[in-house]
Design an enzyme around this catalytic site. Sequence first.
Site, short mmCIF file in Angstrom:
data_model
loop_
_atom_site.label_atom_id
_atom_site.label_comp_id
_atom_site.label_asym_id
_atom_site.label_seq_id
_atom_site.Cartn_x
_atom_site.Cartn_y
_atom_site.Cartn_z
N GLU A 1 6.93 -9.38 -0.99
CA GLU A 1 6.66 -10.96 -0.78
C GLU A 1 6.01 -11.51 -2.12
O GLU A 1 6.35 -12.45 -2.61
CB GLU A 1 6.16 -11.11 0.46
CG GLU A 1 7.08 -10.74 1.51
CD GLU A 1 6.06 -10.99 2.65
OE1 GLU A 1 5.09 -10.22 3.06
OE2 GLU A 1 6.46 -11.90 3.67
N GLY B 1 4.62 -7.08 2.19
CA GLY B 1 3.87 -7.74 1.18
C GLY B 1 4.07 -7.44 -0.07
O GLY B 1 4.09 -8.58 -1.08
N ALA C 1 0.94 -5.30 2.92
CA ALA C 1 -0.40 -5.70 3.51
C ALA C 1 -0.89 -4.22 3.99
O ALA C 1 -0.30 -3.41 4.43
CB ALA C 1 -0.24 -6.33 4.79
N GLU D 1 8.86 -4.84 7.66
CA GLU D 1 7.79 -5.28 8.93
C GLU D 1 8.31 -5.19 10.19
O GLU D 1 7.58 -4.79 11.16
CB GLU D 1 7.37 -6.77 8.81
CG GLU D 1 6.58 -7.04 7.37
CD GLU D 1 7.10 -7.05 6.10
OE1 GLU D 1 8.39 -6.79 6.00
OE2 GLU D 1 6.49 -7.55 5.12
C1 LIG Z 1 0.58 -11.76 6.73
C2 LIG Z 1 1.32 -10.40 6.96
C3 LIG Z 1 2.55 -9.65 6.48
C4 LIG Z 1 2.40 -8.40 6.66
C5 LIG Z 1 3.51 -8.03 5.80
C6 LIG Z 1 3.12 -6.64 5.34
O1 LIG Z 1 3.27 -6.16 4.22
S1 LIG Z 1 3.25 -5.41 6.65
C7 LIG Z 1 3.36 -3.86 5.99
C8 LIG Z 1 4.74 -3.65 5.27
N1 LIG Z 1 4.60 -2.30 4.72
C9 LIG Z 1 5.13 -1.12 5.34
O2 LIG Z 1 5.41 -1.28 6.54
C10 LIG Z 1 5.33 0.00 4.34
C11 LIG Z 1 4.65 1.10 5.33
N2 LIG Z 1 4.66 2.49 4.29
C12 LIG Z 1 5.79 3.00 4.31
O3 LIG Z 1 6.74 2.78 4.91
C13 LIG Z 1 5.53 4.43 3.41
O4 LIG Z 1 4.31 4.60 3.27
C14 LIG Z 1 6.39 4.27 2.02
C15 LIG Z 1 5.95 2.95 1.57
C16 LIG Z 1 7.57 4.48 2.21
C17 LIG Z 1 5.79 5.49 1.18
O5 LIG Z 1 5.99 6.57 1.82
P1 LIG Z 1 5.50 7.98 1.40
O6 LIG Z 1 5.91 9.09 2.28
O7 LIG Z 1 5.75 8.22 0.12
O8 LIG Z 1 3.84 7.83 1.79
P2 LIG Z 1 3.02 7.76 3.05
O9 LIG Z 1 3.94 7.22 4.19
O10 LIG Z 1 2.52 9.35 3.34
O11 LIG Z 1 1.76 6.98 2.71
C18 LIG Z 1 0.73 7.70 2.15
C19 LIG Z 1 -0.59 6.93 2.52
O12 LIG Z 1 -0.58 5.72 2.56
C20 LIG Z 1 -0.78 5.08 3.92
N3 LIG Z 1 -0.06 3.91 3.96
C21 LIG Z 1 1.10 3.58 3.52
N4 LIG Z 1 1.60 2.32 3.81
C22 LIG Z 1 0.36 1.82 4.18
C23 LIG Z 1 -0.09 0.38 4.50
N5 LIG Z 1 0.98 -0.44 4.48
N6 LIG Z 1 -1.23 0.26 4.52
C24 LIG Z 1 -2.07 1.02 4.93
N7 LIG Z 1 -1.99 2.17 4.51
C25 LIG Z 1 -0.77 2.74 4.19
C26 LIG Z 1 -0.23 6.07 4.72
O13 LIG Z 1 -0.77 6.01 6.09
C27 LIG Z 1 -0.53 7.46 4.25
O14 LIG Z 1 -1.92 7.45 4.43
P3 LIG Z 1 -2.42 9.12 4.64
O15 LIG Z 1 -3.88 8.84 5.04
O16 LIG Z 1 -2.13 9.81 3.46
O17 LIG Z 1 -1.83 9.60 5.87
#
Ligand SMILES: CC/C=C/CC(=O)SCCNC(=O)CCNC(=O)[C@H](O)C(C)(C)COP(=O)(O)OP(=O)(O)OC[C@H]1O[C@@H](n2cnc3c(N)ncnc32)[C@H](O)[C@@H]1OP(=O)(O)O
Length: 558
Positions: free
Chosen positions: A103, A100, A60, A123
């Site tokens: 999922e 997500g 998400a 999450e």
């Molecule tokens: C019904 C509700 C259900 C919700 C379910 C969900 O899905 S909740 C979200 C679950 N997902 C996460 O928690 C993943 C979060 N992301 C990460 O852990 C990491 O980004 C990664 C996948 C391990 C990748 O790491 P990496 O080091 O390669 O990249 P960055 O962390 O630097 O990310 C790059 C930019 O992307 C932004 N970002 C990452 N994930 C999300 C996200 N889920 N939503 C929005 N934005 C995201 C991150 O902030 C970075 O942005 P910058 O502007 O470049 O800093």
Amino acid sequence: MANYSVRNQVAIISLCSPPVNALSSDVRRGILDSLKKAEQDVKVAAIVICGEGRTFCVGADITEFKSEFKTFPNLFELVDILESSPKPIVAAIHGHAFGGGLEVALACHYRVALSSAKLALPEVKLGILPGAGGTQRLPRLIGIDSSMQWIAFGDEYSAQIAANIGIIDRIFPSNADILESAVQYAQSIIGKSLINRRVSKLPVKDASKVSHIMEKYKQIVGKKSRGAIAPMVCLEAIKHAALLPYVEGMKKERMGIEALMGSDQSKSLIYMFFAERQVRNWTIPGTGINSKNTKPIKVEKVAVIGLGTMGRGIVLSLLKAGIKHVSVMELNKTARENGLLFIKNILEGYAARGTISETQKRSMVDALKPVSNFEMLKDTDLVIEAVFESMSIKKDIFAKLGQVCKPSAVLATNTSALDVDEIAMVTPKPKQVVGMHFFAPAHVMKLLENVRGSKSSPQVIATAMNMGQRMGKVTVLVGNCHGFVGNRMFRHYTVETDFMLEEGAYPEQVDTVLKKFGFAMGRYQVGDLSGNDIGYRMRTKFEMTNKQQPPGAPERER
Ligand SMILES: CC/C=C/CC(=O)SCCNC(=O)CCNC(=O)[C@H](O)C(C)(C)COP(=O)(O)OP(=O)(O)OC[C@H]1O[C@@H](n2cnc3c(N)ncnc32)[C@H](O)[C@@H]1OP(=O)(O)O
């Protein structure tokens, strides 16, 4: 958004939302519109969902949690729509299938992945639970026990591990073209029955053992995630997968996420997620100099001076970062022997737990280079001094480093409070000097506070920041002032706990309460680990005691 194309009877829905294909409302809408097209096209017999760019989908869009989160189709509606498609859907995973994203993949009828792909339901690390059927589908695929392990801790797993337990149907080599491979795979399943491929329709294999497994994980979570609400709610939601039909279980999952979303813990963890990323983009105020326009110096050889608690942890952090040449200098023979033994024992522990391989362990041990005099540091790229917190000792060391090290060497001090400029002044090139303040135990704690001296050059700052990131630390650039940021914050915390002692509490009582609340260590335990003498010296040096007060005046009155 999502792009749509058709190739040899296979519709391709590719998520297109750089950099990480988060499931924003536009992306969800794009998937749904593309799915409808594919279902209506008589020439399409199978569908592939993939991600454009570096990754499949990280879940998400966290930035939309407050606003667009509920826009149709929301994530939990979308997964059910995908699963009920009459045409087989294959999730083609490269990079990350997180939250997500996983999922969505679980709602597809097949999942294929590159061997380099990583999967997780993280999450819980945002203080919520997988709210798009993750707590209900995963147990139907891999059982209650493994699901609790995956969901309550949120760790990432390799595609191979996911394949071994039944999440991934086919693995392709890391250098394969994931889309091409998935399209071929999709062609091979055309015409096959989908009866056993809809995960929500499957029984939970170990459902009868749910109470026993639940008790086991409650104990583990109670210890590992003290004070956190989300892990327990995750366990409850998974338990419902075992006890209730899918539709009822989904209602419970929804109740769980609604209770957690917007909680103080979740708000703080989400704040932390973005803050940790924001600090990578450092800047020197008022100069236009920043992380984007400044290159670090290449660092291959690093030296650590001092093998006490801090030095040992720093050495381990450097080894874990893959530095192949780490000189360690400790003039005290006993401290040197104890320090090296400590480091080797920790590496043994990592290898025994499988965190690193035997080969990695051997190469880390080989990287350790004990040195006995300053001359031996002359071709070192970065020196990190981690000796006793005494200005005169540090000045003495930096004067020697200034004489022997090559002009481009970065000279860093791990001081936790002393003036970096005063230390820098004893060297011929103060611009090469910077603070790198680690937190004990340095090989465990994720925070690194890099201190910008008034003379530190942009390249030197970039090098310290880059090294922190190589070590996997949350690396923050701060200015040079007494106690920097970390200890100035810590000071208020210690003052409050010291008030409690004055009011009659024992240190162990204070620590017990803090640990119950969720702190990894109590405040007095931290003092014992870092050395209470450090705090004492800091206070004495800066005369933190109000001179009007007689010696021994209670803390509240100082
Ligand atoms: C019904 C509700 C259900 C919700 C379910 C969900 O899905 S909740 C979200 C679950 N997902 C996460 O928690 C993943 C979060 N992301 C990460 O852990 C990491 O980004 C990664 C996948 C391990 C990748 O790491 P990496 O080091 O390669 O990249 P960055 O962390 O630097 O990310 C790059 C930019 O992307 C932004 N970002 C990452 N994930 C999300 C996200 N889920 N939503 C929005 N934005 C995201 C991150 O902030 C970075 O942005 P910058 O502007 O470049 O800093």
